[in-house]
Design a protein around this motif. Sequence first.
Motif, mmCIF file in Angstrom:
data_model
loop_
_atom_site.group_PDB
_atom_site.id
_atom_site.type_symbol
_atom_site.label_atom_id
_atom_site.label_comp_id
_atom_site.label_asym_id
_atom_site.label_seq_id
_atom_site.Cartn_x
_atom_site.Cartn_y
_atom_site.Cartn_z
ATOM 1 N N LYS A 10 80.530 22.640 39.651
ATOM 2 C CA LYS A 10 78.654 22.487 40.485
ATOM 3 C C LYS A 10 77.791 23.221 39.499
ATOM 4 O O LYS A 10 77.929 23.858 39.376
ATOM 5 N N CYS A 11 76.975 21.758 40.025
ATOM 6 C CA CYS A 11 76.352 21.533 38.700
ATOM 7 C C CYS A 11 74.931 21.061 39.300
ATOM 8 O O CYS A 11 75.232 20.220 40.232
ATOM 9 N N ALA B 168 69.219 26.647 38.965
ATOM 10 C CA ALA B 168 70.670 26.163 38.208
ATOM 11 C C ALA B 168 70.982 28.008 38.079
ATOM 12 O O ALA B 168 72.238 28.274 38.670
ATOM 13 N N LEU C 267 74.786 27.933 39.632
ATOM 14 C CA LEU C 267 75.012 26.191 39.244
ATOM 15 C C LEU C 267 75.391 25.789 37.576
ATOM 16 O O LEU C 267 74.211 27.254 37.078
ATOM 17 N N ILE D 125 72.487 17.324 42.118
ATOM 18 C CA ILE D 125 73.307 18.487 42.011
ATOM 19 C C ILE D 125 74.742 17.470 42.396
ATOM 20 O O ILE D 125 74.693 16.883 43.588
ATOM 21 N N GLU E 150 79.849 18.065 42.163
ATOM 22 C CA GLU E 150 80.992 19.048 41.596
ATOM 23 C C GLU E 150 81.390 18.002 41.728
ATOM 24 O O GLU E 150 81.574 17.197 41.866
#
Length: 93
Positions: free
Chosen positions: A8-9, A32, A37, A64, A66
Motif C-alpha cells: 500500500k502506497c 503516509a 503507507l 493511493i 496497492e
Amino acid sequence: MNVDLSGKCLIEVSGEACAACLAVMPNCAEVARSSGLKFVKISVEDNPEVVEEFRLERIPSIIIAEDGREIAKCSGYQPLEILELWVEAKING
C-alpha cells in the motif's frame, strides 16, 4: 517506470519546478508515515509514462495504490488536515 509500487502506497506525482508540488510533498510524507503507507515520490520529468498510466490531468497528483493498482486519486495542493481525512476515508472505507 522504475519505481517500486509494491504494497500500500501513497504516491505523489510532481514536477520539479512546480511550487504546489514542493509544498504538498512534506504533507504527503507525513500522512503516509502516520497512516502506515509507503511514500513514493514520482517525478513526471523522470517518469513521463506515469501521466498516462494513472490518467493524470494535473500535478501534483496524489494517489493511493496497492501493488500499483490505483485505489483513489486527487490533485492539487492539499493541506495536511484535508489530506489526512482523505487518506483515512479511502483506506478505512
